[in-house]
Design a protein around this motif. Structure first.
Motif, PDB file in Angstrom:
ATOM      1  N   TYR A   1       0.850  -1.177   0.000  1.00 54.81           N
ATOM      2  CA  TYR A   1       0.000   0.000   0.000  1.00 54.81           C
ATOM      3  C   TYR A   1       0.889   1.231   0.000  1.00 54.81           C
ATOM      4  N   GLN A   2       0.358   2.324  -0.515  1.00 54.61           N
ATOM      5  CA  GLN A   2       1.164   3.514  -0.749  1.00 54.61           C
ATOM      6  C   GLN A   2       1.785   4.108   0.516  1.00 54.61           C
ATOM      7  N   ASP A   3       1.250   3.788   1.688  1.00 53.89           N
ATOM      8  CA  ASP A   3       1.814   4.345   2.925  1.00 53.89           C
ATOM      9  C   ASP A   3       3.088   3.628   3.376  1.00 53.89           C
ATOM     10  N   GLY A   4       3.533   2.620   2.614  1.00 53.38           N
ATOM     11  CA  GLY A   4       4.765   1.910   2.948  1.00 53.38           C
ATOM     12  C   GLY A   4       4.567   0.507   3.459  1.00 53.38           C
ATOM     13  N   GLN A   5       3.321   0.084   3.659  1.00 55.11           N
ATOM     14  CA  GLN A   5       3.076  -1.282   4.116  1.00 55.11           C
ATOM     15  C   GLN A   5       3.286  -2.273   2.973  1.00 55.11           C
ATOM     16  N   VAL A   6       3.751  -3.463   3.330  1.00 51.71           N
ATOM     17  CA  VAL A   6       3.866  -4.570   2.394  1.00 51.71           C
ATOM     18  C   VAL A   6       3.583  -5.840   3.182  1.00 51.71           C
ATOM     19  N   ALA A   7       2.859  -6.788   2.564  1.00 48.94           N
ATOM     20  CA  ALA A   7       2.434  -7.975   3.302  1.00 48.94           C
ATOM     21  C   ALA A   7       2.326  -9.178   2.376  1.00 48.94           C
ATOM     22  N   ALA A   8       2.407 -10.355   2.976  1.00 48.08           N
ATOM     23  CA  ALA A   8       2.150 -11.615   2.285  1.00 48.08           C
ATOM     24  C   ALA A   8       0.867 -12.196   2.859  1.00 48.08           C
TER      25      ALA A   8
ATOM     26  N   TRP B   1       5.392   3.850  -0.938  1.00 47.54           N
ATOM     27  CA  TRP B   1       5.698   3.245  -2.233  1.00 47.54           C
ATOM     28  C   TRP B   1       5.098   4.050  -3.368  1.00 47.54           C
ATOM     29  N   GLN B   2       5.723   3.953  -4.567  1.00 46.10           N
ATOM     30  CA  GLN B   2       5.121   4.517  -5.761  1.00 46.10           C
ATOM     31  C   GLN B   2       4.943   3.491  -6.880  1.00 46.10           C
ATOM     32  N   ALA B   3       5.643   2.349  -6.829  1.00 45.33           N
ATOM     33  CA  ALA B   3       5.504   1.346  -7.890  1.00 45.33           C
ATOM     34  C   ALA B   3       5.836  -0.037  -7.368  1.00 45.33           C
ATOM     35  N   GLY B   4       5.143  -1.042  -7.853  1.00 47.73           N
ATOM     36  CA  GLY B   4       5.344  -2.440  -7.485  1.00 47.73           C
ATOM     37  C   GLY B   4       3.994  -3.153  -7.569  1.00 47.73           C
ATOM     38  N   VAL B   5       3.881  -4.406  -7.172  1.00 52.40           N
ATOM     39  CA  VAL B   5       4.904  -5.261  -6.583  1.00 52.40           C
ATOM     40  C   VAL B   5       5.384  -6.228  -7.675  1.00 52.40           C
ATOM     41  N   THR B   6       6.697  -6.506  -7.726  1.00 52.86           N
ATOM     42  CA  THR B   6       7.239  -7.493  -8.656  1.00 52.86           C
ATOM     43  C   THR B   6       7.868  -8.628  -7.860  1.00 52.86           C
ATOM     44  N   LEU B   7       7.545  -9.876  -8.227  1.00 50.52           N
ATOM     45  CA  LEU B   7       8.117 -11.057  -7.589  1.00 50.52           C
ATOM     46  C   LEU B   7       9.019 -11.756  -8.590  1.00 50.52           C
ATOM     47  N   ALA B   8      10.271 -12.022  -8.200  1.00 54.27           N
ATOM     48  CA  ALA B   8      11.209 -12.736  -9.073  1.00 54.27           C
ATOM     49  C   ALA B   8      12.229 -13.471  -8.223  1.00 54.27           C
ATOM     50  N   ASP B   9      12.334 -14.778  -8.433  1.00 54.84           N
ATOM     51  CA  ASP B   9      13.339 -15.604  -7.762  1.00 54.84           C
ATOM     52  C   ASP B   9      13.314 -15.453  -6.246  1.00 54.84           C
TER      53      ASP B   9
ATOM     54  N   ARG C   1      12.211 -13.033  -4.426  1.00 56.15           N
ATOM     55  CA  ARG C   1      12.402 -11.672  -3.926  1.00 56.15           C
ATOM     56  C   ARG C   1      11.321 -10.739  -4.453  1.00 56.15           C
ATOM     57  N   LEU C   2      11.027  -9.713  -3.678  1.00 55.66           N
ATOM     58  CA  LEU C   2      10.051  -8.708  -4.062  1.00 55.66           C
ATOM     59  C   LEU C   2      10.776  -7.412  -4.393  1.00 55.66           C
ATOM     60  N   TYR C   3      10.286  -6.723  -5.415  1.00 51.87           N
ATOM     61  CA  TYR C   3      10.902  -5.467  -5.842  1.00 51.87           C
ATOM     62  C   TYR C   3       9.831  -4.378  -5.882  1.00 51.87           C
ATOM     63  N   LEU C   4      10.121  -3.262  -5.212  1.00 52.11           N
ATOM     64  CA  LEU C   4       9.234  -2.113  -5.217  1.00 52.11           C
ATOM     65  C   LEU C   4      10.072  -0.846  -5.315  1.00 52.11           C
ATOM     66  N   VAL C   5       9.452   0.220  -5.806  1.00 53.39           N
ATOM     67  CA  VAL C   5      10.124   1.512  -5.886  1.00 53.39           C
ATOM     68  C   VAL C   5       9.421   2.470  -4.936  1.00 53.39           C
ATOM     69  N   SER C   6      10.202   3.109  -4.068  1.00 54.25           N
ATOM     70  CA  SER C   6       9.628   4.039  -3.102  1.00 54.25           C
ATOM     71  C   SER C   6       9.402   5.399  -3.735  1.00 54.25           C
ATOM     72  N   LYS C   7       8.614   6.222  -3.075  1.00 52.40           N
ATOM     73  CA  LYS C   7       8.369   7.570  -3.571  1.00 52.40           C
ATOM     74  C   LYS C   7       9.631   8.419  -3.528  1.00 52.40           C
ATOM     75  N   ALA C   8      10.601   8.022  -2.742  1.00 50.21           N
ATOM     76  CA  ALA C   8      11.880   8.724  -2.690  1.00 50.21           C
ATOM     77  C   ALA C   8      12.795   8.320  -3.851  1.00 50.21           C
ATOM     78  N   GLY C   9      12.336   7.361  -4.684  1.00 50.93           N
ATOM     79  CA  GLY C   9      13.127   6.925  -5.827  1.00 50.93           C
ATOM     80  C   GLY C   9      14.106   5.823  -5.518  1.00 50.93           C
ATOM     81  N   ASP C  10      13.849   5.032  -4.466  1.00 51.14           N
ATOM     82  CA  ASP C  10      14.725   3.923  -4.099  1.00 51.14           C
ATOM     83  C   ASP C  10      14.120   2.599  -4.539  1.00 51.14           C
TER      84      ASP C  10
END
Length: 382
Positions: A71-78, A95-103, A105-114
């Motif tokens: 969720y955009q407030d920074g939460q992430v859950a399984a 967060w600003q973009a995601g969620v991607t699952l690969a091998d 691992r989860l990949y997301l991009v934060s609003k700070a650009g990380d």
């Protein structure tokens, strides 16, 4: 000079008919004589959501046993896919973009650009890389390479191993764009992406060299609004061909290796494309849904009952087509003939701005307000 965000948002409301400020409500969806869809479970990230916190553009990712959500407030859950029970939950920066699952691992991009790399097992942080990039499109991961599309119109490839850009391609950016969330696509040794200038192009994964480009739409008119030509759908790979659609342009199928066109249809496309391997399902700007035969390009069926509604995505779930819309409905159609066989109605309290994801006959949709919905057809129905 690009238009202001106020002008952009106003244009989008006029174009799509979406958002709480739209003046003319869309027509009611087709009436149901037999609702054959049920709600399995729901999970709510937040209980005090207020208008203005969105738009929420994060799409869940499916794993073997879990659904990974953020969720955009920074939460992430399984979540357990069968029950919706939380298996783990972590809090990070917004967060600003995601969620991607690969091998694993989860990949997301934060609003700070990380770019954040998390363990799919417990959500712990494995790596954080500062990209200094604004994007709404979820990252696409192949090994240690990550392809991203920026809101500035750039296509970039990031190397996770040495935390640096491998290459950057800057496209010509029009004065007004839809600023959607179309992802790039990695196919073999190339990256394929659509751009706001109406082009679909393939690039060398290793060097970023342009290999081919096709124009899906040509700017027309004298104003920025009239000249919108965004390729705002993620490229879709089907049997060695890549399909993409553009706003006020055409739907195009090209050979994945050379970019050579194989078929084309004039249609303004803004919602995601979907396929079951036999048909390509398309929703146009006006809300009409069409199934095209992938081999002959002919129409299998056309559903006009959703014309005028702000559709946001198409997803195949078994032999059904799940259609989300901005007004809070999840419609389920028979993919063989386009008939509506069921619907989940959350109008007035939910807004679905991204396509659902599906596993077999079960589908999962995330609302702008942070609600995760799991549904499927009722047992015992054909």
């Amino acid at each position: 000079m690009r238009v202001s965000i106020v002008v952009l948002l106003t244009a989008l409301l006029v174009l799509t008919g979406c958002g709480n400020l739209a003046r003319t409500p869309p027509p009611e969806p087709p009436a149901l004589t037999d609702d054959r869809v049920r709600l399995d479970w729901g999970f709510r990230f937040v209980r005090d959501w207020q208008p203005g916190q969105g738009p929420e553009r994060l799409r869940p990712a499916l794993g073997d046993d879990h659904l990974y959500v953020a969720y955009q407030d920074g939460q992430v859950a399984a979540l357990d896919r069968d029950t919706g029970r939380v298996q783990w939950r972590q809090q990070y920066e917004p967060w600003q973009a995601g969620v991607t699952l690969a091998d694993g691992r989860l990949y997301l991009v934060s609003k700070a650009g990380d770019l954040k790399t998390l363990s799919a097992e417990d959500g712990s942080l494995l790596q954080s890389s500062h990209l200094n990039l604004s994007t709404l499109a979820a990252p696409v991961v192949e090994g240690d390479r990550v392809a991203l599309i920026g809101r500035d119109g750039s296509l970039r490839l990031w190397d996770l191993s040495n935390e640096s850009w491998v290459w950057i391609y800057d496209s010509e950016q029009p004065g007004l764009t839809l600023h959607g969330q179309a992802q790039p696509l990695i196919v073999g040794d190339q990256v394929v992406a659509g751009f706001a200038n109406g082009r679909l192009a393939g690039f060398s994964l290793r060097t970023g060299e342009l290999r081919w480009a096709q124009r899906l739409s040509d700017p027309r008119g004298s104003t920025d609004l009239q000249r919108l030509v965004d390729v705002d759908t993620s490229p879709l790979l089907v049997n060695g061909r890549i399909f993409a659609g553009s706003f006020e342009g055409r739907l195009l199928g090209v050979a994945a290796d050379t970019g050579e066109p194989s078929w084309t249809i004039d249609k303004s496309v803004t919602a995601s494309l979907a396929t079951d391997g036999r048909s390509l399902f398309v929703a146009d700007r006006g809300g009409e849904i069409v199934a095209y035969d992938l081999q002959t390009q002919g129409e299998r069926w056309r559903q006009q009952g959703y014309s005028g509604r702000p559709l946001t995505g198409l997803t195949v779930a078994g032999n059904r087509l799940v259609v989300t819309d901005r007004r809070g409905y999840i419609h389920v159609l028979d993919s063989a003939n386009g008939d509506t066989i069921g619907r989940l109605d959350f109008s007035g309290s939910r807004h679905f701005t991204v396509p659902a994801v599906a596993d077999g006959e079960r589908f999962y949709a995330q609302s702008m307000e942070g609600m995760i919905i799991s549904g499927r057809e009722r047992p015992g129905r054909e």
